[in-house]
Design a protein around this motif. Structure first.
Motif, PDB file in Angstrom:
ATOM      1  N   ALA A 134     -50.530  -4.185 -76.018  1.00 24.94           N
ATOM      2  CA  ALA A 134     -49.693  -4.373 -74.955  1.00 24.94           C
ATOM      3  C   ALA A 134     -48.316  -5.251 -75.253  1.00 24.94           C
ATOM      4  N   ILE A 135     -48.577  -6.277 -75.853  1.00 30.29           N
ATOM      5  CA  ILE A 135     -47.397  -7.169 -76.450  1.00 30.29           C
ATOM      6  C   ILE A 135     -46.817  -6.421 -77.291  1.00 30.29           C
ATOM      7  N   HIS A 136     -47.431  -5.931 -78.399  1.00 33.50           N
ATOM      8  CA  HIS A 136     -46.604  -5.195 -79.402  1.00 33.50           C
ATOM      9  C   HIS A 136     -45.638  -3.857 -79.040  1.00 33.50           C
ATOM     10  N   ALA A 137     -46.364  -3.239 -78.061  1.00 36.28           N
ATOM     11  CA  ALA A 137     -45.920  -1.825 -77.688  1.00 36.28           C
ATOM     12  C   ALA A 137     -44.784  -2.279 -76.516  1.00 36.28           C
ATOM     13  N   MET A 138     -44.847  -3.625 -75.891  1.00 37.33           N
ATOM     14  CA  MET A 138     -44.093  -3.909 -74.670  1.00 37.33           C
ATOM     15  C   MET A 138     -44.191  -3.106 -73.566  1.00 37.33           C
ATOM     16  N   ARG A 139     -45.785  -2.994 -73.291  1.00 37.80           N
ATOM     17  CA  ARG A 139     -45.888  -2.249 -72.090  1.00 37.80           C
ATOM     18  C   ARG A 139     -46.837  -3.154 -71.247  1.00 37.80           C
ATOM     19  N   PRO A 140     -46.852  -2.519 -69.836  1.00 32.85           N
ATOM     20  CA  PRO A 140     -47.472  -3.290 -68.803  1.00 32.85           C
ATOM     21  C   PRO A 140     -49.036  -2.818 -69.041  1.00 32.85           C
ATOM     22  N   LEU A 141     -49.809  -3.901 -68.542  1.00 35.45           N
ATOM     23  CA  LEU A 141     -51.452  -3.873 -68.478  1.00 35.45           C
ATOM     24  C   LEU A 141     -51.990  -3.967 -67.467  1.00 35.45           C
ATOM     25  N   ALA A 142     -52.881  -3.164 -66.975  1.00 33.67           N
ATOM     26  CA  ALA A 142     -53.549  -3.164 -65.694  1.00 33.67           C
ATOM     27  C   ALA A 142     -55.066  -3.941 -66.061  1.00 33.67           C
ATOM     28  N   ILE A 143     -55.320  -4.922 -65.234  1.00 33.18           N
ATOM     29  CA  ILE A 143     -56.337  -5.702 -65.608  1.00 33.18           C
ATOM     30  C   ILE A 143     -57.215  -6.069 -64.220  1.00 33.18           C
ATOM     31  N   ARG A 144     -58.527  -6.471 -64.492  1.00 32.03           N
ATOM     32  CA  ARG A 144     -59.086  -7.152 -63.460  1.00 32.03           C
ATOM     33  C   ARG A 144     -59.163  -8.686 -63.775  1.00 32.03           C
ATOM     34  N   TYR A 145     -58.814  -9.487 -62.868  1.00 33.13           N
ATOM     35  CA  TYR A 145     -58.548 -10.850 -63.150  1.00 33.13           C
ATOM     36  C   TYR A 145     -59.397 -11.782 -62.267  1.00 33.13           C
ATOM     37  N   HIS A 146     -60.003 -12.855 -62.869  1.00 37.53           N
ATOM     38  CA  HIS A 146     -60.839 -13.828 -62.100  1.00 37.53           C
ATOM     39  C   HIS A 146     -60.321 -15.093 -62.054  1.00 37.53           C
ATOM     40  N   SER A 147     -59.869 -15.171 -60.952  1.00 38.83           N
ATOM     41  CA  SER A 147     -58.857 -16.566 -60.628  1.00 38.83           C
ATOM     42  C   SER A 147     -59.628 -17.591 -59.838  1.00 38.83           C
ATOM     43  N   MET A 148     -59.215 -19.052 -60.375  1.00 35.39           N
ATOM     44  CA  MET A 148     -59.804 -19.749 -59.637  1.00 35.39           C
ATOM     45  C   MET A 148     -59.653 -19.980 -58.139  1.00 35.39           C
ATOM     46  N   THR A 149     -58.528 -19.347 -57.756  1.00 35.71           N
ATOM     47  CA  THR A 149     -58.023 -19.598 -56.286  1.00 35.71           C
ATOM     48  C   THR A 149     -58.197 -18.145 -55.671  1.00 35.71           C
ATOM     49  N   SER A 150     -58.058 -17.095 -56.403  1.00 34.72           N
ATOM     50  CA  SER A 150     -58.064 -15.606 -55.872  1.00 34.72           C
ATOM     51  C   SER A 150     -59.241 -15.002 -55.781  1.00 34.72           C
ATOM     52  N   GLY A 151     -60.230 -15.670 -57.007  1.00 35.55           N
ATOM     53  CA  GLY A 151     -61.171 -14.691 -57.200  1.00 35.55           C
ATOM     54  C   GLY A 151     -61.182 -13.422 -57.926  1.00 35.55           C
ATOM     55  N   GLU A 152     -61.807 -12.356 -57.782  1.00 38.02           N
ATOM     56  CA  GLU A 152     -61.631 -11.073 -58.554  1.00 38.02           C
ATOM     57  C   GLU A 152     -60.438 -10.241 -58.003  1.00 38.02           C
ATOM     58  N   THR A 153     -59.460  -9.996 -58.697  1.00 38.31           N
ATOM     59  CA  THR A 153     -58.381  -9.078 -58.130  1.00 38.31           C
ATOM     60  C   THR A 153     -57.946  -8.008 -59.335  1.00 38.31           C
ATOM     61  N   GLU A 154     -57.335  -7.011 -58.808  1.00 39.45           N
ATOM     62  CA  GLU A 154     -56.712  -6.081 -59.815  1.00 39.45           C
ATOM     63  C   GLU A 154     -55.354  -6.351 -59.799  1.00 39.45           C
ATOM     64  N   ARG A 155     -54.789  -6.452 -61.154  1.00 38.95           N
ATOM     65  CA  ARG A 155     -53.627  -6.972 -61.025  1.00 38.95           C
ATOM     66  C   ARG A 155     -52.857  -5.924 -62.311  1.00 38.95           C
TER      67      ARG A 155
END
Length: 304
Positions: A134-155
């Motif tokens: 994604a960095i190389h192609a300069m493209r957005p990336l859909a992820i699931r992220y585990h945050s200390m404050t928000s828990g698991e979210t889709e971003r």
């Protein structure tokens, strides 16, 4: 007359790589033999002999043949033919030379006895690889992220750089959920998927103020120390101080990793604090300054 550097530049990339390895082995081990080249590059014995002869032709003062042991040894007038970057040298000595084929069946081995702190936070390759794409192609990336404050979210994030804090790896990216640039720890990312679209103008790294801002920091030996000249030697200080320039986005991580006392009155007295930030106001406006040991926001500064 053709000089050594000019002669080296006329060689192929593969030849320069092999000659640089000969230079490295002589410089840091004092000797090299044909088996070293054969094992490292997979060349035939005749090819290894030609490489050693070529190196000897270009830099005869650097290398002597020891016929009794059938090895080449460092010459008394040795002067490196190549520039050896300290970080690469230390990495090679500690971890060996990587060739892309290492794995459970062929682990890398240190070149000399060497111990390094264990790495506790290691990104998964099935996460790291798509982030890099994604960095190389300069493209957005859909992820699931585990945050200390928000828990698991889709971003959806727009990543543009990897950052090694010394303790863990994260990716610097624009976060569409928050509408701002943030750090995402790689070990907290799941199910990354590239999106087939271009980022918006405001999502590009040149709009990341913390990333584009360069902060100048001056370190001095901690005032509590009785022998500051030893710290000056440790860090190669000139005139009693060390100046570094770092992106604001990584300043806090660096100060934490180096255990720099950033309190205005150098109040941190524990043994690990060997450096003091001479001007704590240099961190004004740095968002992650709160990570810096002892840092206090100037009175009247807005808290985020």
């Amino acid at each position: 007359m053709v000089t050594q550097p000019q002669r080296v530049e006329t060689l192929s990339h593969a030849q320069r790589e092999r000659l640089a390895y000969i230079d490295f082995r002589l410089y840091f081990f004092g000797e090299i033999g044909r088996p070293d080249l054969i094992e490292r590059f997979g060349v035939a014995p005749a090819g290894a002999t030609r490489d050693l002869a070529l190196y000897r032709e270009i830099a005869p003062q650097n290398i002597l043949f020891d016929g009794s042991h059938k090895v080449y040894r460092i010459g008394q007038a040795f002067s490196p033919l190549f520039e050896h970057a300290p970080q690469r040298v230390l990495s090679a000595l500690a971890h060996g030379f990587g060739d892309g084929l290492n794995g459970p069946a062929r682990p890398l081995q240190p070149l000399l006895p060497c111990e390094s702190p264990a790495t506790l936070s290691i990104p998964r390759m099935d996460v790291l690889a798509p982030v890099c794409r994604a960095i190389h192609a300069m493209r957005p990336l859909a992820i699931r992220y585990h945050s200390m404050t928000s828990g698991e979210t889709e971003r959806v994030i727009v990543p543009f750089a990897l950052v090694d804090t010394g303790l863990r790896w994260h990716v610097r990216a624009f976060d569409r959920k928050r509408g701002e640039f943030r750090d995402f720890v790689l070990t907290r990312i799941e199910a990354p998927a590239l999106l087939d679209e271009a980022p918006q103008a405001h999502e590009r790294p040149d709009h990341d103020i913390q990333w584009t801002r360069i902060v100048e920091l001056e370190f001095v030996p901690h005032p509590r120390l009785e022998r500051p000249e030893i710290i000056e030697r440790d860090y190669g200080m000139q005139g009693g101080s060390l100046r570094v320039w770092v992106r604001a986005a990584v300043a806090g991580y660096m100060l934490l990793r180096w255990s720099v006392d950033c309190s205005p009155d150098h109040r941190l007295t524990d043994e690990q604090y060997r450096l003091w930030l001479a001007d704590p106001l240099a961190l004004y406006g740095v968002e992650n300054a709160k990570l810096a040991p002892g840092y206090q926001a100037p009175s009247g500064a807005k808290k985020r």
